[in-house]
Design a protein around this motif. Structure first.
Motif, PDB file in Angstrom:
ATOM      1  N   GLY A 487      -4.212   7.737 -15.525  1.00 47.79           N
ATOM      2  CA  GLY A 487      -2.759   7.846 -15.503  1.00 47.79           C
ATOM      3  C   GLY A 487      -2.254   8.097 -14.088  1.00 47.79           C
ATOM      4  O   GLY A 487      -1.261   7.510 -13.650  1.00 47.79           O
ATOM      5  N   VAL A 488      -2.949   8.977 -13.383  1.00 44.49           N
ATOM      6  CA  VAL A 488      -2.539   9.295 -12.017  1.00 44.49           C
ATOM      7  C   VAL A 488      -2.766   8.102 -11.102  1.00 44.49           C
ATOM      8  O   VAL A 488      -1.925   7.788 -10.243  1.00 44.49           O
ATOM      9  CB  VAL A 488      -3.305  10.546 -11.513  1.00 44.49           C
ATOM     10  N   VAL A 489      -3.885   7.413 -11.295  1.00 40.04           N
ATOM     11  CA  VAL A 489      -4.167   6.240 -10.455  1.00 40.04           C
ATOM     12  C   VAL A 489      -3.063   5.202 -10.596  1.00 40.04           C
ATOM     13  O   VAL A 489      -2.592   4.623  -9.613  1.00 40.04           O
ATOM     14  CB  VAL A 489      -5.549   5.634 -10.817  1.00 40.04           C
ATOM     15  N   ARG A 490      -2.602   5.018 -11.842  1.00 37.54           N
ATOM     16  CA  ARG A 490      -1.522   4.060 -12.056  1.00 37.54           C
ATOM     17  C   ARG A 490      -0.250   4.492 -11.318  1.00 37.54           C
ATOM     18  O   ARG A 490       0.426   3.684 -10.679  1.00 37.54           O
ATOM     19  CB  ARG A 490      -1.236   3.975 -13.561  1.00 37.54           C
ATOM     20  N   ALA A 491       0.048   5.790 -11.378  1.00 42.31           N
ATOM     21  CA  ALA A 491       1.230   6.310 -10.683  1.00 42.31           C
ATOM     22  C   ALA A 491       1.093   6.116  -9.170  1.00 42.31           C
ATOM     23  O   ALA A 491       2.057   5.755  -8.486  1.00 42.31           O
ATOM     24  CB  ALA A 491       1.436   7.781 -11.028  1.00 42.31           C
ATOM     25  N   LEU A 492      -0.115   6.324  -8.657  1.00 46.05           N
ATOM     26  CA  LEU A 492      -0.328   6.164  -7.220  1.00 46.05           C
ATOM     27  C   LEU A 492      -0.165   4.701  -6.807  1.00 46.05           C
ATOM     28  O   LEU A 492       0.405   4.385  -5.756  1.00 46.05           O
ATOM     29  CB  LEU A 492      -1.723   6.667  -6.827  1.00 46.05           C
ATOM     30  N   ARG A 493      -0.665   3.793  -7.659  1.00 44.66           N
ATOM     31  CA  ARG A 493      -0.529   2.363  -7.350  1.00 44.66           C
ATOM     32  C   ARG A 493       0.947   1.956  -7.379  1.00 44.66           C
ATOM     33  O   ARG A 493       1.392   1.123  -6.589  1.00 44.66           O
ATOM     34  CB  ARG A 493      -1.333   1.522  -8.347  1.00 44.66           C
ATOM     35  N   TYR A 494       1.710   2.565  -8.294  1.00 42.62           N
ATOM     36  CA  TYR A 494       3.146   2.284  -8.328  1.00 42.62           C
ATOM     37  C   TYR A 494       3.799   2.820  -7.053  1.00 42.62           C
ATOM     38  O   TYR A 494       4.640   2.160  -6.434  1.00 42.62           O
ATOM     39  CB  TYR A 494       3.799   2.915  -9.564  1.00 42.62           C
ATOM     40  N   ALA A 495       3.376   4.029  -6.641  1.00 40.77           N
ATOM     41  CA  ALA A 495       3.939   4.625  -5.426  1.00 40.77           C
ATOM     42  C   ALA A 495       3.695   3.721  -4.222  1.00 40.77           C
ATOM     43  O   ALA A 495       4.573   3.526  -3.375  1.00 40.77           O
ATOM     44  CB  ALA A 495       3.336   6.001  -5.193  1.00 40.77           C
ATOM     45  N   LEU A 496       2.504   3.137  -4.174  1.00 42.62           N
ATOM     46  CA  LEU A 496       2.196   2.226  -3.058  1.00 42.62           C
ATOM     47  C   LEU A 496       3.080   0.977  -3.119  1.00 42.62           C
ATOM     48  O   LEU A 496       3.376   0.373  -2.084  1.00 42.62           O
ATOM     49  CB  LEU A 496       0.717   1.817  -3.097  1.00 42.62           C
ATOM     50  N   ALA A 497       3.492   0.594  -4.352  1.00 41.04           N
ATOM     51  CA  ALA A 497       4.341  -0.603  -4.479  1.00 41.04           C
ATOM     52  C   ALA A 497       5.745  -0.333  -3.973  1.00 41.04           C
ATOM     53  O   ALA A 497       6.426  -1.248  -3.497  1.00 41.04           O
ATOM     54  CB  ALA A 497       4.392  -1.059  -5.939  1.00 41.04           C
ATOM     55  N   ILE A 498       6.217   0.908  -4.058  1.00 40.29           N
ATOM     56  CA  ILE A 498       7.607   1.149  -3.673  1.00 40.29           C
ATOM     57  C   ILE A 498       7.741   1.853  -2.331  1.00 40.29           C
ATOM     58  O   ILE A 498       8.844   2.095  -1.878  1.00 40.29           O
ATOM     59  CB  ILE A 498       8.377   1.959  -4.760  1.00 40.29           C
ATOM     60  N   SER A 499       6.635   2.202  -1.694  1.00 41.40           N
ATOM     61  CA  SER A 499       6.740   2.879  -0.409  1.00 41.40           C
ATOM     62  C   SER A 499       5.502   2.574   0.429  1.00 41.40           C
ATOM     63  O   SER A 499       4.388   2.510  -0.108  1.00 41.40           O
ATOM     64  CB  SER A 499       6.853   4.396  -0.630  1.00 41.40           C
ATOM     65  N   PRO A 500       5.658   2.433   1.718  1.00 44.48           N
ATOM     66  CA  PRO A 500       4.481   2.208   2.559  1.00 44.48           C
ATOM     67  C   PRO A 500       3.666   3.491   2.758  1.00 44.48           C
ATOM     68  O   PRO A 500       2.488   3.416   3.074  1.00 44.48           O
ATOM     69  CB  PRO A 500       5.082   1.726   3.887  1.00 44.48           C
ATOM     70  N   ALA A 501       4.299   4.650   2.564  1.00 49.21           N
ATOM     71  CA  ALA A 501       3.588   5.894   2.863  1.00 49.21           C
ATOM     72  C   ALA A 501       3.890   6.991   1.853  1.00 49.21           C
ATOM     73  O   ALA A 501       4.518   7.994   2.175  1.00 49.21           O
ATOM     74  CB  ALA A 501       3.959   6.377   4.279  1.00 49.21           C
TER      75      ALA A 501
END
Lengths: 607, 607
Positions: A487-501
């Motif tokens: 679940g967290v990995v998915r959230a992190l991958r989403y975070a990478l999609a909407i922000s460079p950092a």
């Protein structure tokens, strides 16, 4: 999804806009459509007069006749007055529109509030009286009175939510059945009475002089009988529904309606007087009358069935009027926007649902008892009569068209009469329940105005110099993590999609857990930094909000912080309680922070 | 924020982890801390026996004496048995742990379920009995019984939420006051009785033979009196709280406790028998006894006050036991995670809140009546006694340490006795309310297991091959617009921050509105394309969800769609109803779609 299916079964599949029917009514069908509300009150108006009078003893019941004659005169005045309104407002002259146009916004809102209240009461009173017609014929059903009332409201509401636009012919059946049956009963009764085919009245047929009964009681009996006038304004609201020439046809129907109402009401009252019928707890006066005339045979049951039917159609009238008035108010921004729009069956579903909820509440609160509801009734209608007739006077004085003098005089007489009656009703029934309506009207007006002010202020706050080009906001993305899993990995991958950092944030409540997480994190080579916040009080919320606040404080006005919460969407409802408590807390805390955007990244559990 | 302030006033400011006190108890304070639950039952146990017996007439009340002697023997057996447990489990031998260790998970869960139920009942029964002590002395308060009960629970709950870790000395006051007062009363009563200083009993002091009273009734009276044993296991749960040598000190306290309980219980029962006291509706048996011995003077009121006090402390015991057991179950993943963690005052706040809510529900449902609650009580405790003693037998048989034979025999005798009593209680009180508990225990066990299974399955679904490097998801960003104003502009600027190519989506319900919006859009030069979806049914939801579904269908498994909803955060609560209805609908529809992420971009209204 099952809720959705239920809705489809009850309400039907959506109707495209193109399919709405537009049908114009002739005079005969027009009468059928608009008369049910006004005529149906014949079923209880006489009884309400008698119920007040009986407080002064059986002899006092004789006063019902002069009171009924006074009310008949009132009907004649109001009918004449409304013919003028129809003439002046061929596009439909409801009290709200007429009052607002001629007297101003505040009187318009008072009329609207009064009408909305009376529409709810029309449903409650009509349904209660309709059920009383049934329980008079079938006394075994008396204990289920309230349930029958609720059932009736639900039935009418579902029908209206389906939005079946019945052709006027559907209305013709109950209305004309009612007119014919009641006229027939009255005719038979009068003949039987003239030729003394029936036993004599148990009390002398002439009133023993005013000294026997207090004036206040007589006025209150009159006020109760005025329920007969509710719904008489329906024709003037719906002029547009008539065939050309609309205004002419509507005026003719108005005259017919007034005449019929007078004949039926006087007829019923005369016969109850003549036959010496007194009100009873478990049987309506009309039921007693029919039973005396026809015995317990099929004719008696026909009268009761027809009475119930027309009362249900009268309740149904409010289901057209209430949502329509609510939608007009909503379009004028005095009510919430959602009342303005039609649902997927082309009806104002929100108005229908609110009306039903209010009517059911009233019916339950007053135990489905017509007599208990009557003191609240008719106040609103007479407020709207008075305002709309006064508005008409102003209208004529301003326009000075042909015949403006006598037209103003007619409406002036109407306004004066209905105004006096309004005060009579409010005063004599005040302690019996009218006070509720007297207080509710200004409260509703205040609410309308508050809503209006809000929408105005809103428009101001939202008003916009159209921007030349949009610049993106500066966005700091945080992922709140409690562990490292899918679940967290998915959230992190989403975070990478909407922000460079993006940054991952962990609140430490137990150093051992932190150590394990940091180990996992390092071995994963996530490419996202893990920020660990200390929590001396074991609370996750506080260190996190402080961190967010620091980020906001160090940025400019263009900076927003996006908080990503990995959430589980459970496979079963009860599993919800086992998760996401922290997420809920964080959302609550972030709700009132400007420049914070909370985003759930759901992880759908399969089992 | 006001809720937050309320919490601070009631519960106090957070306490840092470092500040928690760890205090070890000596024997005298240990007795004070652990005895209140067990000893307080003396206040009602005799009365409960008499209440059953009186069904067979006043003469039957004499049976209270042999029944009390049987219960005293039971106390002796259970006390001896628990001394073994303390010896074997110096780290604390609660029934859940002992049963799980020795008999397996399922018996452990049964013991846990039984104990949780009995903790709730301890609060309800103790509070009801405490209030009965007050209303016996002050009959004017009888009508407010239920309110007083609720008030007491709330008071105890707030105290526990504050998490004030009282030193054992706070407990010493009520416990020793109670012991001294009651021993004094009994001594005075026995002396007065021996020297016949008091009037004689109104019924003969010897039982008239078994034939007068049914065996079932006697057994039920015995079962009711077994409420005296609840709480006796407290010492064995808390061995760790004692000073070194913990196990030795705890065993000594256990013996003291058993002895005191026997003396007090037999004393009270003997005196009520000797003075011929019968249970009454509005006054407790202990109150009648004290009144007979001391009159209405200060000594009488002291007895009532002390009784109330110890009963409140007994209720308080459950506030330590229930949350602790819940947290152990949560750590073993049989209960929701949130029971496992301490709040910001270092207490298990969720456990405290649930316990209070359940106790208040019971007190309201049973009108704060001790006698009505008793049939539910003690079933759970005897289930846990039986399981834990049986567990001890297995323990000795497995370990075969020094003296294992006689130790197993002692615990075996305990298990057998408590098992028989458990069956007696369940059978004789079944129809009076025990059935609720008998059904609830397996239901709770099933719930524990379901929760456990969920957490296991969850771990499986979340388990992770630590990823080498994270790849971003492919994100399509949509902004749902209904107009173009400042709130929408903010949402569009956010969309530009999280995506290089967001799209704005508008659902057309009225071509005129579309034209106006497109005009504004073109003149603004937004740099974001506006996609217009047709809606033949005037619904915004359906065309939009279909569009989202098409986007999802054309992308791979890595694609997510972010739906940005511009939302108003109103300045006043009621304004909420005037907005965001569409947003709510969209969120509802998107909730169960995988790969859709809904983000509100709030626009905070100032007025």
């Amino acid at each position: 999804m099952r809720l959705h299916t239920l809705k489809r079964v009850l309400v039907g599949t959506p109707l495209p806009t193109a399919q709405f029917r537009h049908e114009r009514l002739g005079k005969a069908t027009g009468l059928a459509v608009f008369a049910s509300d006004a005529l149906s009150s014949v079923a209880y108006a006489t009884e309400e007069i008698l119920l007040v009078l009986i407080a002064a003893g059986m002899l006092a019941l004789s006063y019902s006749l002069p009171i009924a004659i006074a009310i008949a005169c009132l009907v004649a005045i109001v009918t004449t007055s409304y013919r003028q309104t129809i003439y002046a407002y061929p596009q439909g002259g409801g009290a709200y529109i007429v009052s607002k146009d001629n007297l101003g916004v505040a009187p318009g809102l008072v009329a609207a509030a009064a009408l909305l209240i009376d529409y709810v009461l029309t449903v409650a009173v009509s349904v209660a009286a309709g059920v009383a017609a049934v329980t008079s014929a079938l006394p075994a059903l008396v204990p289920y009175r309230v349930w029958l009332c609720v059932l009736a409201v639900v039935g009418v509401a579902v029908g209206n939510l389906r939005g079946v636009r019945e052709s006027g012919k559907v209305f013709a059946i109950p209305t004309y059945l009612f007119i014919v049956s009641f006229l027939g009963m009255i005719a038979y009764g009068v003949i039987a009475s003239l030729f003394t085919l029936l036993p004599e009245a148990p009390y002398p047929p002439h009133p023993p002089g005013l000294e026997g009964v207090g004036l206040f009681l007589l006025l209150r009996a009159f006020a109760s009988g005025c329920a007969a006038l509710t719904g008489i304004e329906a024709v003037s609201n719906g002029v547009q529904a008539f065939r050309l020439p609309e205004s002419h046809n509507a005026r003719v129907v108005m005259t017919w309606l007034g005449t019929l109402l007078i004949v039926l009401f006087l007829g019923i009252t005369y016969l109850t007087y003549d036959l010496g019928i007194a009100p009873r707890e478990t049987e309506t006066v009309v039921s007693q009358l029919a039973r005396r005339l026809f015995g317990d045979g099929p004719l008696y049951f026909e009268i009761q069935a027809v009475t119930m039917l027309i009362l249900l159609f009268a309740a149904n009238t409010s289901y057209a009027d209430f949502p329509r008035l609510a939608s007009i108010l909503a379009k004028d921004r005095f009510l919430a926007r959602q009342f303005a729009s039609q649902g997927d069956r082309g009806v104002f579903s929100n108005g229908i649902l609110i009306l039903s909820a209010l009517a059911v509440t009233l019916l339950i609160a007053f135990h489905g008892d017509t007599n208990a509801l009557i003191p609240l009734y008719a106040v609103g209608v007479f407020v709207s009569f008075t305002l709309s007739q006064t508005g008409m006077v102003v209208h004529w004085l301003r326009l000075r068209g042909p015949g403006w003098r006598w037209r103003a005089a007619v409406n002036g007489a109407g306004a004066l009469t209905t105004g006096i009656v309004m005060l009579t009703i409010a005063v004599t029934k005040f302690t019996h329940g009218a006070w509720i309506v007297v207080l509710l009207i200004p409260a509703l007006v205040a609410a309308f105005m508050a809503v209006h002010r809000h929408y105005e202020v809103l428009a101001e706050q939202l008003s916009l110099d159209i921007p030349g080009a949009l610049t993106p906001l500066e966005n700091v993305v945080l992922v709140l993590v409690g562990d490292l899993h899918q679940g967290v990995v998915r959230a992190l991958r989403y975070a990478l999609a909407i922000s460079p950092a993006p940054r991952a944030v962990f609140v430490e409540t137990d150093p051992e857990r932190t150590r394990r997480l940091e180990e996992k994190w390092a071995s994963g080579g996530m490419g996202i930094p893990l920020i660990v916040l200390g929590s001396p009080y074991r609370s996750i919320l506080r260190p996190f909000t402080e961190y967010v606040d620091r980020l906001l404080a160090t940025g400019g006005d263009n900076r927003v912080v996006t908080v990503i919460l990995p959430e589980f969407v459970p496979a079963r409802w009860w599993q919800q309680f086992l998760h996401n408590q922290t997420a809920l807390l964080i959302k609550g805390a972030m709700l009132f922070r400007r420049n914070v955007i909370v985003t759930d990244v759901p992880f759908h559990l399969k089992r």
